[in-house]
Design an enzyme around this catalytic site. Structure first.
Site, PDB file in Angstrom:
ATOM      1  N   CYS A  23       0.808  -1.229   0.000  1.00 37.78           N
ATOM      2  CA  CYS A  23       0.000   0.000   0.000  1.00 37.78           C
ATOM      3  C   CYS A  23       0.838   1.274   0.000  1.00 37.78           C
ATOM      4  O   CYS A  23       0.298   2.372   0.017  1.00 37.78           O
ATOM      5  CB  CYS A  23      -0.986  -0.007   1.154  1.00 37.78           C
ATOM      6  SG  CYS A  23      -2.237  -1.283   0.966  1.00 37.78           S
ATOM      7  N   HIS A  27      -2.814   3.120  -5.206  1.00 40.51           N
ATOM      8  CA  HIS A  27      -3.786   2.115  -5.611  1.00 40.51           C
ATOM      9  C   HIS A  27      -5.172   2.604  -5.218  1.00 40.51           C
ATOM     10  O   HIS A  27      -5.316   3.515  -4.405  1.00 40.51           O
ATOM     11  CB  HIS A  27      -3.486   0.761  -4.950  1.00 40.51           C
ATOM     12  CG  HIS A  27      -3.584   0.797  -3.470  1.00 40.51           C
ATOM     13  ND1 HIS A  27      -2.642   1.436  -2.665  1.00 40.51           N
ATOM     14  CD2 HIS A  27      -4.526   0.320  -2.635  1.00 40.51           C
ATOM     15  CE1 HIS A  27      -3.007   1.316  -1.410  1.00 40.51           C
ATOM     16  NE2 HIS A  27      -4.144   0.649  -1.344  1.00 40.51           N
ATOM     17  N   HIS A  73     -13.251   9.237  -7.174  1.00 44.06           N
ATOM     18  CA  HIS A  73     -12.296   9.321  -8.278  1.00 44.06           C
ATOM     19  C   HIS A  73     -11.187  10.340  -8.034  1.00 44.06           C
ATOM     20  O   HIS A  73     -10.701  10.995  -8.951  1.00 44.06           O
ATOM     21  CB  HIS A  73     -12.999   9.560  -9.612  1.00 44.06           C
ATOM     22  CG  HIS A  73     -13.652   8.319 -10.131  1.00 44.06           C
ATOM     23  ND1 HIS A  73     -14.872   7.882  -9.669  1.00 44.06           N
ATOM     24  CD2 HIS A  73     -13.234   7.401 -11.022  1.00 44.06           C
ATOM     25  CE1 HIS A  73     -15.187   6.753 -10.275  1.00 44.06           C
ATOM     26  NE2 HIS A  73     -14.207   6.432 -11.098  1.00 44.06           N
ATOM     27  N   GLU A 134     -13.028  -1.357   2.632  1.00 45.06           N
ATOM     28  CA  GLU A 134     -11.968  -1.009   1.691  1.00 45.06           C
ATOM     29  C   GLU A 134     -11.931  -2.054   0.581  1.00 45.06           C
ATOM     30  O   GLU A 134     -11.688  -1.739  -0.581  1.00 45.06           O
ATOM     31  CB  GLU A 134     -10.636  -0.953   2.427  1.00 45.06           C
ATOM     32  CG  GLU A 134      -9.559  -0.241   1.648  1.00 45.06           C
ATOM     33  CD  GLU A 134      -8.339   0.053   2.491  1.00 45.06           C
ATOM     34  OE1 GLU A 134      -8.234   1.185   2.992  1.00 45.06           O
ATOM     35  OE2 GLU A 134      -7.502  -0.850   2.639  1.00 45.06           O
TER      36      GLU A 134
END
Length: 150
Positions: A23, A27, A73, A134
């Protein structure tokens, strides 16, 4: 008292500064947010919201304005880290960057979500619970009863 829940879905990317796993790379996730509020249903025949704790549409408006429209987004970056430079580069190329004053983990996102929406609810309604997926099988939870009352 009655609890009602509305579910929201949004797509957001993040990068975890100084993380020691995958992470650390940018991503994205298809986040699924459950927002639960508590209150007494209105008992007034002259009120168009009679029988409701709060109109689901009102919850939708608050959460969309404060979270979904703001984060969907986009890329969440910790503004207190060297990722500020990455954000500036992304913005210069037309990308939506959201700078936060926290490491953008699921856990910290829950704190931010709670702070953004709880005071915008009608006074007769309280934020009781949040769940943020998530991934399909990884999520965090925020409970009002667990929060420091100071």
């Amino acid at each position: 008292m009655i609890r009602i829940t509305k579910i929201f879905i949004f797509e957001t990317a993040h990068v975890l500064y100084n993380y020691d796993g995958k992470c650390k790379n940018m991503h994205g996730h298809s986040y699924k947010l459950f927002v639960t509020v508590k209150g007494k249903p209105i008992d007034d025949l002259d009120n168009p919201k009679n029988g409701m704790v709060v109109d689901f549409g009102d919850i939708k408006k608050i959460v969309n304005e404060q979270i979904v429209d703001a984060w969907d987004h986009g890329v969440l970056l910790n503004a207190n880290s060297p990722h500020q430079e990455l954000g500036n580069e992304l913005e210069s190329r037309g990308h939506k960057v959201i700078y936060c004053n926290f490491q953008p983990t699921c856990e910290n996102m829950l704190y931010e979500i709670a702070s953004r929406i709880k005071n915008r609810l009608p006074k007769s309604v309280s934020l009781e619970y949040l769940k943020l997926h998530e991934t399909e099988n990884s999520y965090g939870e925020w409970f009002a009863e667990d929060q420091d009352k100071n």
